[in-house]
Scaffold this motif. Structure first.
Motif, short mmCIF file in Angstrom:
data_model
loop_
_atom_site.label_atom_id
_atom_site.label_comp_id
_atom_site.label_asym_id
_atom_site.label_seq_id
_atom_site.Cartn_x
_atom_site.Cartn_y
_atom_site.Cartn_z
N SER A 87 0.82 -1.21 0.00
CA SER A 87 0.00 0.00 0.00
C SER A 87 0.85 1.26 0.00
O SER A 87 1.99 1.25 0.46
N GLU A 93 -0.53 3.83 9.12
CA GLU A 93 -1.51 2.86 8.64
C GLU A 93 -0.85 1.50 8.37
O GLU A 93 -1.46 0.46 8.59
N LEU A 94 0.38 1.53 7.90
CA LEU A 94 1.10 0.28 7.68
C LEU A 94 1.34 -0.43 9.01
O LEU A 94 1.24 -1.65 9.11
N ARG A 95 1.64 0.34 10.04
CA ARG A 95 1.83 -0.22 11.38
C ARG A 95 0.53 -0.86 11.87
O ARG A 95 0.52 -1.93 12.49
N VAL A 105 4.46 -5.68 5.47
CA VAL A 105 3.91 -4.53 4.75
C VAL A 105 4.99 -4.01 3.82
O VAL A 105 6.15 -3.89 4.22
N PRO A 107 5.70 -0.93 0.81
CA PRO A 107 5.16 0.30 0.23
C PRO A 107 4.97 0.17 -1.28
O PRO A 107 5.69 -0.57 -1.95
N THR A 140 10.41 -5.87 7.86
CA THR A 140 9.02 -5.48 7.66
C THR A 140 8.63 -4.33 8.59
O THR A 140 8.01 -3.36 8.19
N HIS A 143 9.91 -0.96 7.45
CA HIS A 143 9.07 -0.36 6.42
C HIS A 143 7.88 0.34 7.06
O HIS A 143 7.51 1.44 6.67
N ALA A 144 7.27 -0.31 8.04
CA ALA A 144 6.06 0.23 8.66
C ALA A 144 6.37 1.47 9.50
O ALA A 144 5.53 2.35 9.63
#
Length: 146
Positions: A87, A93-95, A105, A107, A140, A143-144
């Motif tokens: 996403s 929001e990813l968290r 997650v 990006p 991961t 990234h979040a």
């Protein structure tokens, strides 16, 4: 180099171009791929024949990725399906996706090699725990939190 045994991947994304591109790339690597245009269709397809992996966007019409993850976790046949979120959502929001049970997650635009690495890590992780190797979980989370 593909998988020795075909894994079935369900991609849920309302952007047809994204779903189609990922489908083609994953099929070239030996995966069996089904694409759904929104979370509602994805839940229907997953319920009929649970995939080995689910790749989903967050923001979609009818049923967003958050609700899709919640509903899958509530169903015994779907609760253990590893979910990868792709996403363009904000890190917060990813968290949230990780907190709801996403295993990874990534990006948008997604780095295809990162996606393959995630799928391969989960394919080789302990199926009973569904946990990937620790180094993948840490990557991961970076990234979040990004």
């Amino acid at each position: 180099m593909g998988l020795d045994v075909k894994a079935r991947v369900l991609i849920v994304d309302d952007e047809a171009g994204t779903g189609y591109a990922l489908k083609l790339l994953l099929e070239l690597d030996g995966y069996e791929v089904i694409v759904a245009a929104d979370g509602d269709e994805g839940l229907t397809l997953a319920s009929a024949d649970p995939p080995d992996f689910l790749i989903t966007d967050i923001y979609m019409p009818k049923l967003d990725g958050f609700d899709l993850m919640r509903r899958m976790k509530q169903r015994r046949r779907l609760g253990g399906v590893p979910i990868i979120v792709i996403s363009a959502a904000a890190p917060r929001e990813l968290r949230r996706a990780l907190d709801l049970g996403a295993r990874a997650v990534l990006p948008k635009p997604v780095n295809y090699q990162d996606l393959l690495d995630c799928l391969r890590a989960y394919a080789s992780s302990d199926r009973r725990t569904g946990r990937p190797p620790a180094h993948r979980r840490e990557a991961t989370e970076r990234h979040a939190n990004g």
